[in-house]
Write an enzyme that holds these catalytic residues in place. Sequence first.
Site, PDB file in Angstrom:
ATOM      1  CB  SER A 193      -0.897   0.015   1.236  1.00 61.04           C
ATOM      2  OG  SER A 193      -1.885  -0.977   1.130  1.00 61.04           O
ATOM      3  N   GLY A 194       0.213   2.389  -0.155  1.00 66.35           N
ATOM      4  CA  GLY A 194       0.920   3.665  -0.101  1.00 66.35           C
ATOM      5  C   GLY A 194       1.252   4.214  -1.473  1.00 66.35           C
ATOM      6  CG  HIS A 195       2.956   2.377  -4.063  1.00 63.53           C
ATOM      7  ND1 HIS A 195       4.070   3.163  -3.890  1.00 63.53           N
ATOM      8  CD2 HIS A 195       3.282   1.150  -3.594  1.00 63.53           C
ATOM      9  CE1 HIS A 195       5.040   2.420  -3.350  1.00 63.53           C
ATOM     10  NE2 HIS A 195       4.582   1.203  -3.156  1.00 63.53           N
ATOM     11  CG  HIS A 212       9.294   0.715  -2.056  1.00 61.45           C
ATOM     12  ND1 HIS A 212       9.503   0.019  -3.216  1.00 61.45           N
ATOM     13  CD2 HIS A 212       7.969   0.649  -1.808  1.00 61.45           C
ATOM     14  CE1 HIS A 212       8.341  -0.457  -3.641  1.00 61.45           C
ATOM     15  NE2 HIS A 212       7.400  -0.093  -2.809  1.00 61.45           N
TER      16      HIS A 212
END
Lengths: 333, 333, 203, 203
Positions: A54-56, A219
């Site tokens: 997640s986080g994209h 990342h």
Amino acid sequence: MKKILNRPVDYVDETLDGLIAVHPDIYALPERRLITRAAGMRKGKVGIVTGGGSGHLPVFAGYVGSGLLDACAVGEVFASPPADKMASAMRHANGGAGVLRLYGNYGGDGMNFDMAGEMVEMEDDIVSSTVRVSDDVASAPPGESEKRRGVAGMVYAFKAAGARAEEMADLDEVTRVARKAADSCRSLGVALTPCVVPQAGKPTFTLADNEIEMGMGIHGEPGIWRAELRPADALVDEMIDRLITDMPLSRRDRVSVLVNSLGATPLEELYIMFRRVRTRLGDIGVDIVMPLVGRYATSMEMTGATITLSRLDGELERLLKAPCHCAFWTVAA
Amino acid sequence: MKKILNRPVDYVDETLDGLIAVHPDIYALPERRLITRAAGMRKGKVGIVTGGGSGHLPVFAGYVGSGLLDACAVGEVFASPPADKMASAMRHANGGAGVLRLYGNYGGDGMNFDMAGEMVEMEDDIVSSTVRVSDDVASAPPGESEKRRGVAGMVYAFKAAGARAEEMADLDEVTRVARKAADSCRSLGVALTPCVVPQAGKPTFTLADNEIEMGMGIHGEPGIWRAELRPADALVDEMIDRLITDMPLSRRDRVSVLVNSLGATPLEELYIMFRRVRTRLGDIGVDIVMPLVGRYATSMEMTGATITLSRLDGELERLLKAPCHCAFWTVAA
Amino acid sequence: MSAEFTSADLAKAAMAIAAGVKGATDELNRQDGLLGDGDLGITVSAGWQAVADVAPQFPADIGKAFLAAAKAFQQVSSSSFGTMVASALMAAARHTNGRTAVPWPEVPELVAAARDAMMSRGKGALGDKTVMDSLEAVRVALVGKDHAYMRLAAADAAEAALAEFRSRPNKLGRARMFADRSIGIDDPGMLAFARIVASMPDE
Amino acid sequence: MSAEFTSADLAKAAMAIAAGVKGATDELNRQDGLLGDGDLGITVSAGWQAVADVAPQFPADIGKAFLAAAKAFQQVSSSSFGTMVASALMAAARHTNGRTAVPWPEVPELVAAARDAMMSRGKGALGDKTVMDSLEAVRVALVGKDHAYMRLAAADAAEAALAEFRSRPNKLGRARMFADRSIGIDDPGMLAFARIVASMPDE
Ligand SMILES: Nc1ncnc2c1ncn2[C@@H]1O[C@H](COP(=O)(O)OP(=O)(O)O)[C@@H](O)[C@H]1O
Ligand SMILES: Nc1ncnc2c1ncn2[C@@H]1O[C@H](COP(=O)(O)OP(=O)(O)O)[C@@H](O)[C@H]1O
Ligand SMILES: [Mg+2]
Ligand SMILES: [Mg+2]
Ligand SMILES: [Mg+2]
Ligand SMILES: [Mg+2]
């Protein structure tokens, strides 16, 4: 950590709750950390699944939608989803015509998707195939594309494969098109400031006040160089030079360009970059088709941008222009 | 200043160059710092112009498009465009049926738009009207809405007025609808980190490492309080409480909600916020219609978010759902 | 002491390992944090705890028991090491499918199957300084060993592998990006494996 | 010395002001930077330079000349002060439209028209400590004055207004947000006006 969140452990699940609450017409959450199309799976269509950390957003779950993906296994922030979640995504995307696993080339995701493939083969008799997108030219030399990371170029592979599957092509054909789209694009990013992974609570990397890193991964993986910030045109020039060295373009070539913010970099700056991309490609006589400028593959609040060049032949251009609909990308019929 | 740009003085013009290069089907730039619809002005339609400082994309220029605005005068970052640019916008938006000036309630913009109105009246005989959006509840007490700043709620006024004008309503009617939409919405923001105005080269404000400001304006105008960051739900609770104190809602009321990032705050966090908004409005029996979550009105790379509640009656709901198309907001027919 | 092991022995081992590695959580996080993302302690302790949690319900079929263990492990831990362990357990599952007892002398074969599954999953090789090198060292040590001495031999071999590879560079995993700096530092996955083996019950 | 002024006098004045305020750029930026955004020096110097640039082409119609000046000023400067100056010039344009000469004794009326235009444009009042208070002080000083003494009287009045308002709080513009801190500080717009008046030619 300056982020608007509740408990870090709930970041992912609360994000997904919000996503389906805002777009119940597009997404469903049939089980924890699994996003599927609200409309369900179409019988006889090849299923396309993706997955990753997640986080994209909009990557990965956001690209589930008509003319795009069927299901997405959602991991913790920047961490692979477990294999059984991927297996579950494959079961949901199984319309009887096989399932393509289409995702970014990261070690953990790859191992888990392979394992998931074995699981559904053993237990559910689902035929499947794999295409890994590895478009980041900064992450390994040209010959070693299997070592390259997948970044924003993924979006072109989702689009081509999704459109072809919607045409009811078979698994081999959808897989071929996905691989072709993945192989036809190259990306490169530049990072200005880091983001914070909620459960870690500290920045993914540090850069000095006026320092940037060319080629850094989404990342925070090490890139090509660290140095002082330069003017936008100089950055774009270097990025374009590296991209077209990796994938030479010639007069009359048709490419789509994606100028993508990693999160915090505003639209204003993406447009400033695009201007220069257009000049550079114009200089070599390349035609830009359906440019995309915005936030298509991010790292939360990271500052920076990526440029992706996607070289199109007639088939890929047709598939790129085919209708699709998700919360973040709509191509009208 | 960590931004991707060339010379700060060129920030705005290069942004606009990029914008029209990416979307030549939507926008045109008939003269410097003036954005109009690519399709030109429709004869007999009421024109709607806006304008204001740059650095807020999609606001202002981004909302030029079918079912939305006709022209936009573009200022330097965070500074009013000059009156003659606004006059020019009005001339371009003149289809013979009058022109509505619809913009955020800021001193400079107001004075210049008034002056522009006098200019085109004197020189071009164009009938015009004014609606200022003043939705930010943090900027003045309830009675003094003429002192309130205009923020993300603007988008609802653009949409309603744009849709009504597209129906070929006359200037009085378009003006009435714009005012109704503007009066029916309330916004409140919270700021976490500042942005940098290119020509100033330094942050618009400073906040301590874990400090946030409730109610801060989109240019860094002082807000209600500064204190430690709190959990997302606590922030949303306070924002909703303040909004519904200002504009009480009751069971069966229908509202659209806009959860908007000021720039750097990622989609993930907006969804986390929306989740809570939905719970809170659900608790008082309010129905959410067509929620909007994303970047609709930003301050470049500022971290923070705004929540807007737009109370709908039948007419406003119909106009909100009417088709529109620009690069940042499409409602399909 | 029987000449074979059963699903119940597996369950007992899983619970002993879970209890043992819990105490190594911080040490393993720290080791992984030197050149990696510092999550290995959590991976190992949470993964084995998940296996221990389902162990009381292990079916008599040893293959199915291994499969249940594999699934339990990877559900809570999808990082590299978790996937390696799960792949190893799945290989063991395939190897023992349908059987309710497995002779102890077959253990080296199981380890070999696990090693091969890791190799094909992770696209790595022996000598890359990963958990696979520990497995190989253990396998070699177990060949022909009476099962009464197996635990001790395995533990010694895992420690010896650590010592042997310490001065070599990492060629796989996150640490490979810092290959030079990895010289002199124990590979965290190899260290984790040593702690796992040391936690096994005597039987 | 004639009893009337013409478009040519206006042009001369504009050029003199442009030259004079150029030297005040830094001072005015600094003053505006104390509580505001520090752009006033640029506004004033760029604005008057733009007027001076078009001054040689001023038409004989004084109203049209004022209008040309208003447009030139606001094109380069859309901040508050720029808009105030442009509004004042537009009011003067309306007042003198169609005439090629204006008697000097009418000047206080022009100043009053400018003051009123600023008031309606900026929704402010006299006493708010803005450039309008300077205009009003100048207007009062000019009433009935022989035009030979007008420049000096105006300059004195503008300085006197600064001194009078220094100890009072700002009630308009950006500085109003820091009303308390504005006590003891000259309003930058009033200071700018004093510098403008001081730059006017003697005729
Ligand atoms: N491709 C691979 N093949 C075999 N073992 C691997 C591989 N990648 C990592 N490992 C092992 O896993 C350990 C790291 O595990 P872990 O911390 O879970 O990785 P990460 O957090 O980077 O996903 C390494 O020390 C190594 O022993
Ligand atoms: N609403 C107003 N009415 C009259 N004068 C004003 C008004 N607002 C500002 N001013 C004058 O303009 C000066 C500030 O000008 P400027 O620096 O251009 O403003 P800003 O940069 O805030 O737009 C103030 O000192 C004041 O004299
Ligand atoms: Mg790790
Ligand atoms: Mg990890
Ligand atoms: Mg100023
Ligand atoms: Mg200003």
